[in-house]
Enzyme design. Structure first.
Site, short mmCIF file in Angstrom:
data_model
loop_
_atom_site.label_atom_id
_atom_site.label_comp_id
_atom_site.label_asym_id
_atom_site.label_seq_id
_atom_site.Cartn_x
_atom_site.Cartn_y
_atom_site.Cartn_z
N GLY B 96 0.82 -1.20 0.00
CA GLY B 96 0.00 0.00 0.00
C GLY B 96 0.85 1.25 0.00
O GLY B 96 2.08 1.18 0.10
N SER B 99 0.91 8.78 2.67
CA SER B 99 1.48 10.07 2.28
C SER B 99 2.97 10.12 2.59
O SER B 99 3.71 10.91 2.06
CB SER B 99 0.75 11.20 3.00
N GLY B 101 5.10 7.46 2.24
CA GLY B 101 5.87 6.64 1.32
C GLY B 101 5.13 5.34 1.07
O GLY B 101 3.92 5.29 1.19
N LYS B 102 5.90 4.32 0.73
CA LYS B 102 5.26 3.06 0.40
C LYS B 102 5.44 2.04 1.51
O LYS B 102 6.35 2.14 2.30
CB LYS B 102 5.89 2.49 -0.87
N VAL B 103 4.57 1.06 1.51
CA VAL B 103 4.75 -0.06 2.41
C VAL B 103 4.87 -1.32 1.56
O VAL B 103 4.06 -1.56 0.69
CB VAL B 103 3.58 -0.20 3.39
N LYS B 118 7.86 0.10 5.98
CA LYS B 118 7.46 1.40 5.44
C LYS B 118 8.70 2.07 4.88
O LYS B 118 9.71 2.20 5.57
CB LYS B 118 6.88 2.23 6.57
N ASP B 178 -1.82 9.43 17.15
CA ASP B 178 -2.42 9.23 15.82
C ASP B 178 -3.18 7.90 15.77
O ASP B 178 -3.03 7.14 14.82
CB ASP B 178 -1.34 9.31 14.74
#
Lengths: 336, 407
Positions: B96, B99, B101-103, B118, B178
């Site tokens: 996935g 915002s 970066g990518k995982v 991540k 968060d």
């Protein structure tokens, strides 16, 4: 109800039969062998009602509720635990399984067995003394830890005088019993954060007086485990008040400084995690500051060479560097 | 040597099947842009085109590895799986994007645990997250349902785990800041993992209380004290609020506060007025009201949540549990790293001038080996030699990427 075969005994019958059998087992008359057999048989029946077997489902809620009610009314749980050492090996395990299942039972938000045990705290105290009898210690341990999951029961145990027996149990010579006792001990002191913090605060003197003996134990495992737990307790935010109190006592600092020099590297390492709190404290009381100042140079030298092979542990190295800097910058408090 | 390789790979396969799906998020900083797999120059192909390269393996022609090949000279394949490592992690497929970066799914080459890693881009690190789209999280599961909510029993299971996790974090003096469905990951066994401590704050060991001054989580989950820009506020209660919004969200499918833009949203949160849908009954209603109490000091503590009737009682089973959605169409969530490893260790396609890339299973591989051994001993020997050359070179090329170790 099964269509064929024997019809199921009612919970009332089973509980009654089991109680009679345990009673005659307790008396130890010549029918003991028969009683032993009856105890085992009826325990299995009760266990199967609660858990079911490979062929049958557990009984309906109504039957289980009846069974629980019978167990409370007959006071059988206490009786079983009191006579646990007389019951055979499999039976002991069945008692623990039945006890734990009944304990977990919920009606809505209520846990009736927990409420029941609150009115019969002897059950808890009997379980705790179980650690003194090798043949039942581990069975009692599993039941105790199940009890410790409930705040109300943990509170009774913590605030009882019997709790201080744990300081003895965790040091017994049989390793598996000592370990089991330690995990129950730890569970009681860490499971319910607010309860534990209150307990440690109100009973600070007594608890840490006893705790001292664990840290000074002859037994390496006891020393190491208790030191590790001490670090966890002090660094848990919930125990903030306890920590500030602990780190203002110079005797505690001396003990940790001695443990830093222990032969075992593991103990040195655990001691480091307690020692660091003394040094990092921004409001060091004078006696603490004095000890650190008196050993300022030696401590810096010591820490420079302390566990230098842990290069990959970033946090440890950061903390160590921080401590060295802190100690180097120590100055006597002005005017005193 | 080749035999060894095979053995290692077999072990990898066996172990990873049993390996626990541990959804811990590791942060790997990478300067390197992630290139799409298809247009990476393929060293394997390239070496094979120079078939008559001499056998002197101890002196591989280094310049070859930095040699740029014109795009016209590269043979493209439909999908070439090229093994890539970042540190000790073997990369799998993209899971996935957020915002930050990518995982990607990865395999820890040291302990063979499955990980989601991540990958952050450095320049993005300064940005504050907004409406992230997430991986294998409660968010993903919610979106897979029509009503965007869980049955109460399931929600209760996740919520109690969330409170356990928060209590642990708070005991370590960490305020997560968060908490939201998108940051709650699930293992295939249904264990909840709190992830993304990107904006978390640690309070000082000697701080008298949990006062903090910064709030920077996802807007819809922020408490009134942050929405109103209060100078300082008790930190642990921030997590209680966000967990309240999370619970509201997973039980109703809605958000307690909404707004067309962040200003409207914060205005609405700042007032602290919201409605609980009528289908939410007591005691859940009073739990939500207690957790979403505007004043942080009268808001529930974790202890009060634990002692609340809804927390203590498992709701009855009403409807079917929402299942974990399939991963790239695979309901079994098989590890995506494996095909890369297989390709890396077992790739014969180029040896046989076969341009079509396809998977080779172990069985096929074994069959192939047996066949070639039986039918052509001499040729098999040659092939083993050439494979050795290929093997070594492929390992060396790995070195030209930062942070790559020879496996």
């Amino acid at each position: 109800m099964p269509l064929f075969g024997k019809s199921q005994k009612s919970p009332t019958d089973v509980v009654k039969a089991l109680k009679e059998a345990v009673n005659s087992l307790e008396k130890g008359d010549k029918k003991a062998e028969k009683a032993q057999e009856d105890v085992s048989k009826n325990l299995v029946l009760i266990k199967n009602m609660l858990y079911g077997t490979s062929d049958t489902e557990p009984q309906t809620d109504i039957i289980v509720a009846q069974l629980a009610q019978e167990l409370y009314n007959s006071n059988l749980l206490l009786l079983l635990i009191q006579n646990l050492n007389r019951i055979d090996f499999e039976g002991k395990k069945d008692v623990a399984q039945v006890f734990n299942n009944i304990l977990r039972r919920q009606i809505g938000t209520r846990s009736p067995t927990v409420e029941y045990i609150c009115t019969k705290p002897e059950i808890l105290f009997t379980l705790m003394t179980g650690y003194e009898h090798q043949e039942i210690a581990l069975n009692c341990g599993t039941m105790l830890r199940e009890c410790a999951r409930y705040e109300a029961l943990a509170k009774i145990m913590l605030y009882s005088d019997d709790f201080y027996n744990f300081f003895r149990y965790v040091e017994v010579s049989t390793f598996d019993i000592a370990s089991d006792a330690f995990s129950t001990f730890k569970e009681l002191l860490t499971r319910h954060k607010i309860l534990c913090a209150d307990f440690l605060e109100t009973n600070y003197e007594k608890v840490f007086d006893h705790y001292q003996s664990l840290l000074n134990s002859e037994n390496y495992v006891t020393r190491r485990q208790s030191l590790k737990l001490l670090g966890e307790l002090l660094l848990d935010r919930h125990n903030f008040t306890v920590m500030t109190r602990y780190i203002s006592n110079p005797d505690n600092l001396k003990l940790m400084m001695n443990m830093l020099k222990e032969r075992s590297r593991n103990i040195q390492f655990e001691a480091f995690h307690v020692f660091k709190v003394f040094v990092a404290n921004p409001n060091k009381p004078k006696p603490i500051l004095d000890i650190l100042l008196r050993n300022q140079e030696r401590l810096v030298d010591f820490l420079m060479k302390f566990h230098t092979d842990r290069a990959e542990d970033e946090q440890f190295n950061d903390e160590k560097a921080y401590l060295i800097r802190q100690i180097q910058e120590l100055r006597p408090a002005g005017g005193h | 040597m080749n035999k060894n390789m095979c053995n290692i790979s077999e072990n990898v396969e066996e172990n990873t099947e049993e390996a626990e799906m541990a959804n811990r998020i590791f942060r790997v900083e990478s300067d390197e842009e992630l290139r799409p797999l298809s247009d990476v120059e393929n060293p394997v192909l390239w070496m094979n085109e120079n078939a008559d390269l001499d056998d002197d393996l101890s002196f591989p022609n280094i310049s070859n590895f930095f040699h740029r090949v014109d795009s016209s000279q590269i043979l493209y394949e439909t999908k070439k799986r090229r093994l890539k490592m970042i540190g000790k992690y073997v990369m799998g497929d993209l899971l996935g994007e957020g915002s930050y970066g990518k995982v990607k799914e990865m395999l820890d080459s040291e302990n063979l645990c499955r990980r989601a890693v991540k990958i952050l881009k450095r320049r993005k690190l300064r940005r504050i997250p907004n409406g992230e789209q997430n991986v294998e999280s409660l968010q993903g599961m919610l979106e897979s349902t029509s009503e965007k909510k869980f049955p109460l029993l399931q929600a209760h299971g996740y919520f109690t785990q969330l409170i356990d996790g928060l209590e642990y974090l708070h005991s370590k003096r960490i305020i997560h800041k968060d908490i939201k469905p998108g940051n709650l990951l699930l293992t295939l066994e249904g264990d909840l993992k709190i992830s993304d401590l990107g904006v978390a704050e640690t309070i000082d060991l000697f701080a008298k209380d949990d006062t903090c001054v910064q709030g920077q989580g996802s807007p819809a989950f922020q408490p009134p004290e942050i929405a109103n820009g209060v100078e300082s506020f008790p930190g642990f209660k921030v997590d209680v609020w966000s967990s309240g919004v999370t619970l509201y969200n997973i039980t109703t499918g809605k958000y307690p506060f909404e707004g067309d833009n962040i200003y409207r949203l914060f205005e609405s949160i700042g007032k602290g007025e919201f409605a609980v849908p009528s289908e939410i009954e007591e005691p859940l209603r009073s739990l939500l009201l207690g957790m979403l109490e505007k004043d942080p000091y009268s808001r529930f503590s974790l202890q009060q949540i634990r002692q609340h009737a809804w927390f203590m009682r498992k709701p009855p089973k009403t409807s079917k549990e929402v299942p974990i959605p399939p991963l790239q169409g695979d309901s079994l969530h098989r590890m995506t790293v494996l095909p890369y490893l297989e390709e890396h260790y077992y790739d014969f396609t180029n040896m046989e001038d076969d341009c079509s890339t396809h998977y080779i299973t172990e069985k096929e591989l074994n069959d192939q080996k047996k066949e070639s051994a039986e039918h052509n001993n001499g040729k098999a020997l040659v092939r083993q030699n050439s494979k050795r050359k290929w093997k070594k070179i492929s390992c060396l090329t790995m070195r030209s990427f930062p942070g790559c170790k020879q496996s």
